[in-house]
Design a protein around this motif. Structure first.
Motif, PDB file in Angstrom:
ATOM      1  N   ASP A 115     -21.471  96.137  -8.101  1.00 49.58           N
ATOM      2  CA  ASP A 115     -21.954  95.730  -9.436  1.00 49.58           C
ATOM      3  C   ASP A 115     -22.662  94.379  -9.340  1.00 49.58           C
ATOM      4  OD1 ASP A 115     -20.607  97.930 -10.514  1.00 49.58           O
ATOM      5  OD2 ASP A 115     -18.799  96.765 -10.951  1.00 49.58           O
ATOM      6  N   MET A 116     -22.050  93.461  -8.576  1.00 53.39           N
ATOM      7  CA  MET A 116     -22.629  92.112  -8.426  1.00 53.39           C
ATOM      8  C   MET A 116     -24.023  92.216  -7.798  1.00 53.39           C
ATOM      9  SD  MET A 116     -21.026  88.803  -6.465  1.00 53.39           S
ATOM     10  CE  MET A 116     -21.148  89.383  -4.783  1.00 53.39           C
ATOM     11  N   ALA A 117     -24.138  93.048  -6.773  1.00 54.56           N
ATOM     12  CA  ALA A 117     -25.438  93.212  -6.100  1.00 54.56           C
ATOM     13  C   ALA A 117     -26.482  93.782  -7.057  1.00 54.56           C
ATOM     14  CB  ALA A 117     -25.267  94.114  -4.886  1.00 54.56           C
ATOM     15  N   ASN A 118     -26.042  94.695  -7.922  1.00 47.78           N
ATOM     16  CA  ASN A 118     -26.983  95.267  -8.892  1.00 47.78           C
ATOM     17  C   ASN A 118     -27.503  94.195  -9.850  1.00 47.78           C
ATOM     18  OD1 ASN A 118     -26.871  97.843  -7.860  1.00 47.78           O
ATOM     19  ND2 ASN A 118     -25.171  98.470  -9.163  1.00 47.78           N
ATOM     20  N   PHE A 119     -26.624  93.284 -10.268  1.00 47.88           N
ATOM     21  CA  PHE A 119     -27.070  92.203 -11.161  1.00 47.88           C
ATOM     22  C   PHE A 119     -27.997  91.234 -10.420  1.00 47.88           C
ATOM     23  CE2 PHE A 119     -23.172  93.175 -13.799  1.00 47.88           C
ATOM     24  CZ  PHE A 119     -23.883  93.623 -14.895  1.00 47.88           C
ATOM     25  N   ILE A 120     -27.687  90.950  -9.165  1.00 50.69           N
ATOM     26  CA  ILE A 120     -28.528  90.045  -8.370  1.00 50.69           C
ATOM     27  C   ILE A 120     -29.945  90.598  -8.277  1.00 50.69           C
ATOM     28  CG2 ILE A 120     -28.951  89.179  -6.012  1.00 50.69           C
ATOM     29  CD1 ILE A 120     -25.856  89.031  -5.705  1.00 50.69           C
ATOM     30  N   ASN A 121     -30.055  91.908  -8.122  1.00 53.13           N
ATOM     31  CA  ASN A 121     -31.360  92.535  -7.888  1.00 53.13           C
ATOM     32  C   ASN A 121     -32.017  93.086  -9.150  1.00 53.13           C
ATOM     33  OD1 ASN A 121     -31.816  92.341  -4.968  1.00 53.13           O
ATOM     34  ND2 ASN A 121     -29.824  93.343  -4.897  1.00 53.13           N
ATOM     35  N   SER A 122     -31.409  92.836 -10.301  1.00 54.89           N
ATOM     36  CA  SER A 122     -31.942  93.398 -11.543  1.00 54.89           C
ATOM     37  C   SER A 122     -33.271  92.749 -11.923  1.00 54.89           C
ATOM     38  CB  SER A 122     -30.926  93.177 -12.668  1.00 54.89           C
ATOM     39  OG  SER A 122     -31.493  93.547 -13.907  1.00 54.89           O
ATOM     40  N   THR A 123     -34.106  93.517 -12.602  1.00 56.20           N
ATOM     41  CA  THR A 123     -35.369  92.973 -13.120  1.00 56.20           C
ATOM     42  C   THR A 123     -35.225  92.545 -14.574  1.00 56.20           C
ATOM     43  OG1 THR A 123     -36.043  95.215 -13.626  1.00 56.20           O
ATOM     44  CG2 THR A 123     -36.848  94.278 -11.561  1.00 56.20           C
ATOM     45  N   ASN A 124     -34.010  92.693 -15.125  1.00 55.58           N
ATOM     46  CA  ASN A 124     -33.765  92.234 -16.496  1.00 55.58           C
ATOM     47  C   ASN A 124     -33.211  90.805 -16.432  1.00 55.58           C
ATOM     48  OD1 ASN A 124     -32.775  91.631 -19.006  1.00 55.58           O
ATOM     49  ND2 ASN A 124     -31.679  93.568 -19.287  1.00 55.58           N
ATOM     50  N   PRO A 125     -33.938  89.813 -16.972  1.00 55.43           N
ATOM     51  CA  PRO A 125     -33.482  88.416 -16.863  1.00 55.43           C
ATOM     52  C   PRO A 125     -32.047  88.219 -17.381  1.00 55.43           C
ATOM     53  CG  PRO A 125     -35.720  88.484 -17.715  1.00 55.43           C
ATOM     54  CD  PRO A 125     -35.244  89.916 -17.649  1.00 55.43           C
ATOM     55  N   ASP A 126     -31.653  88.940 -18.435  1.00 60.55           N
ATOM     56  CA  ASP A 126     -30.299  88.784 -18.997  1.00 60.55           C
ATOM     57  C   ASP A 126     -29.217  89.134 -17.983  1.00 60.55           C
ATOM     58  OD1 ASP A 126     -31.361  87.983 -21.349  1.00 60.55           O
ATOM     59  OD2 ASP A 126     -31.092  89.902 -22.381  1.00 60.55           O
ATOM     60  N   ASP A 127     -29.513  90.081 -17.095  1.00 54.84           N
ATOM     61  CA  ASP A 127     -28.514  90.505 -16.105  1.00 54.84           C
ATOM     62  C   ASP A 127     -28.139  89.376 -15.150  1.00 54.84           C
ATOM     63  OD1 ASP A 127     -28.314  93.006 -17.129  1.00 54.84           O
ATOM     64  OD2 ASP A 127     -29.561  93.979 -15.607  1.00 54.84           O
ATOM     65  N   HIS A 128     -29.045  88.410 -15.008  1.00 52.89           N
ATOM     66  CA  HIS A 128     -28.776  87.339 -14.047  1.00 52.89           C
ATOM     67  C   HIS A 128     -27.715  86.358 -14.548  1.00 52.89           C
ATOM     68  CE1 HIS A 128     -31.851  88.435 -11.047  1.00 52.89           C
ATOM     69  NE2 HIS A 128     -32.244  89.149 -12.076  1.00 52.89           N
ATOM     70  N   LEU A 129     -27.402  86.437 -15.857  1.00 49.80           N
ATOM     71  CA  LEU A 129     -26.276  85.649 -16.377  1.00 49.80           C
ATOM     72  C   LEU A 129     -24.950  86.152 -15.805  1.00 49.80           C
ATOM     73  CD1 LEU A 129     -27.269  85.525 -20.162  1.00 49.80           C
ATOM     74  CD2 LEU A 129     -27.387  83.641 -18.529  1.00 49.80           C
ATOM     75  N   CYS A 130     -24.944  87.385 -15.328  1.00 54.34           N
ATOM     76  CA  CYS A 130     -23.713  88.001 -14.806  1.00 54.34           C
ATOM     77  C   CYS A 130     -23.489  87.688 -13.325  1.00 54.34           C
ATOM     78  CB  CYS A 130     -23.764  89.523 -14.979  1.00 54.34           C
ATOM     79  SG  CYS A 130     -24.021  90.049 -16.672  1.00 54.34           S
ATOM     80  N   VAL A 131     -24.430  86.980 -12.713  1.00 54.64           N
ATOM     81  CA  VAL A 131     -24.305  86.689 -11.280  1.00 54.64           C
ATOM     82  C   VAL A 131     -23.425  85.445 -11.095  1.00 54.64           C
ATOM     83  CG1 VAL A 131     -25.567  86.062  -9.182  1.00 54.64           C
ATOM     84  CG2 VAL A 131     -26.556  87.712 -10.795  1.00 54.64           C
ATOM     85  N   PRO A 132     -22.359  85.550 -10.301  1.00 56.52           N
ATOM     86  CA  PRO A 132     -21.467  84.399 -10.117  1.00 56.52           C
ATOM     87  C   PRO A 132     -22.062  83.363  -9.166  1.00 56.52           C
ATOM     88  CG  PRO A 132     -20.745  86.217  -8.739  1.00 56.52           C
ATOM     89  CD  PRO A 132     -21.926  86.726  -9.531  1.00 56.52           C
TER      90      PRO A 132
END
Ligand SMILES: [Mg+2]
Length: 333
Positions: free
Chosen positions: A302-319
């Motif tokens: 899940d973390m890797a998916n957020f790291i590689n997401s193209t949605n800027p909001d998803d990057h708030l989920c990256v620790p």
């Protein structure tokens, strides 16, 4: 176990330039706390440790192995501990008992369940009507401490011959707010009441916890367990009203913690959690660094998916940091 490092430089073939630019702009690479020097540097940076509970400290009624020892060692090193949980099923006192039973040292003023944050919020706005809870006794009992009456806790069965037009529930004219948390006795009559109360003009609709789902029972990944976010979404869909969120990831929850701990410096605090969409975002929303552990609901995948997401909001989920479990720190402490 999947190693998230392998995803950090990953680019899909044929991906367009815009997506890659978004990823480059927002990409952060979390640090794996997998060696002593990184751990010591990490520990030097923080005075306050805010820890989620479910999935980090315990799973159901069992401590996550090795974690009581880690938390107690951190406390002995002089770190200040805050237990910040979206769980509203118990009162502060009941969580204190649970932590103690599982081997964690704790004090009542370190405990921040959303049952407590909800009661503090309603008291702070001078709320003087009754509350209807889609939730457990923790919400009711914290509200009672502030002199606020609360109904709805417990099971209410659905008559077997009910059709929608027969859902003739008794409504209390004095209810002025609906509070939603985890409720293991949710039923159709309770949802009818909650929607009816929320639909009244000027009534409050409070989500003490909007987590979407919970970890599956052990060894049964095919079972998907809905969280209170499911009831919140149902009431929202029916009434068209937006809830007031009082748990993580929202800022008000941190404000309540700061009321009792005004010496917290967000730059010298770390938020530890197992849920990327609440715990990590809570840290980001409040200027606090974050540590993700995959001992509960979230995974490195899940973390890797957020790291590689193209949605800027998803990057708030990256620790900022990650570990398999807090137990991994034992060998360095
Ligand atoms: Mg959790």
């Amino acid at each position: 176990m999947m190693n998230p490092d392998i995803f950090l430089g990953f680019t899909k073939i044929g991906e367009n330039k815009k997506s890659e630019m978004i990823r480059k702009k927002f990409r952060r690479s979390p640090i794996n706390l997998d060696n002593k020097s990184r751990v010591l540097e990490f520990l030097d940076r923080f005075d306050y440790i805010l820890s989620d509970c479910d999935g980090v400290l315990w799973l159901n009624n069992q401590a996550v192995p090795g974690v009581p020892s880690v938390m107690n060692k951190l406390r002995a090193m002089g770190k200040k501990i805050i237990f910040a949980t979206n769980n509203s099923t118990k009162t502060r006192e009941e969580f204190e008992q649970k932590l103690t039973k599982l081997g964690y040292k704790c004090h009542i003023d370190e405990l921040f369940p959303t049952s407590f944050s909800t009661a503090v919020y309603l008291n702070s706005i001078g709320f003087h009507k009754k509350v209807y809870a889609v939730g457990c006794s923790g919400i009711r009992d914290e509200l009672h401490k502030f002199g606020i009456e609360c109904s709805g806790v417990g099971f209410e069965s659905t008559p077997t011959d009910w059709t929608p037009g027969m859902a003739d529930v008794e409504l209390d004219p004095d209810v002025g707010a609906v509070v939603v948390g985890f409720d293991n006795q949710i039923s159709f009559p309770k949802l009818v009441k909650a929607c009816s109360y929320v639909n009244r003009p000027n009534n409050l609709f409070i989500a003490s916890n909007a987590d979407e789902s919970y970890p599956s029972p052990r060894n049964k990944p095919e079972i998907l367990v809905p969280g209170p976010g499911a009831y919140v979404a149902a009431i929202q869909a029916v009434t068209g009203k937006e809830p007031i969120p009082l748990g993580k990831p929202f800022k008000y929850f941190f404000d309540i913690i700061c009321m009792e701990h005004p010496d917290i410096d967000p730059k010298r605090a770390i938020m530890i959690g197992d849920r990327l969409t609440t715990d990590m975002v809570f840290g980001r929303n409040n200027g606090i660094k974050t540590l993700f552990v995959q001992s509960g609901i979230g995974t490195f995948n899940d973390m890797a998916n957020f790291i590689n997401s193209t949605n800027p909001d998803d990057h708030l989920c990256v620790p900022d940091y990650y570990l398999n479990s807090l137990d991994d720190l034992n060998k360095y402490l």
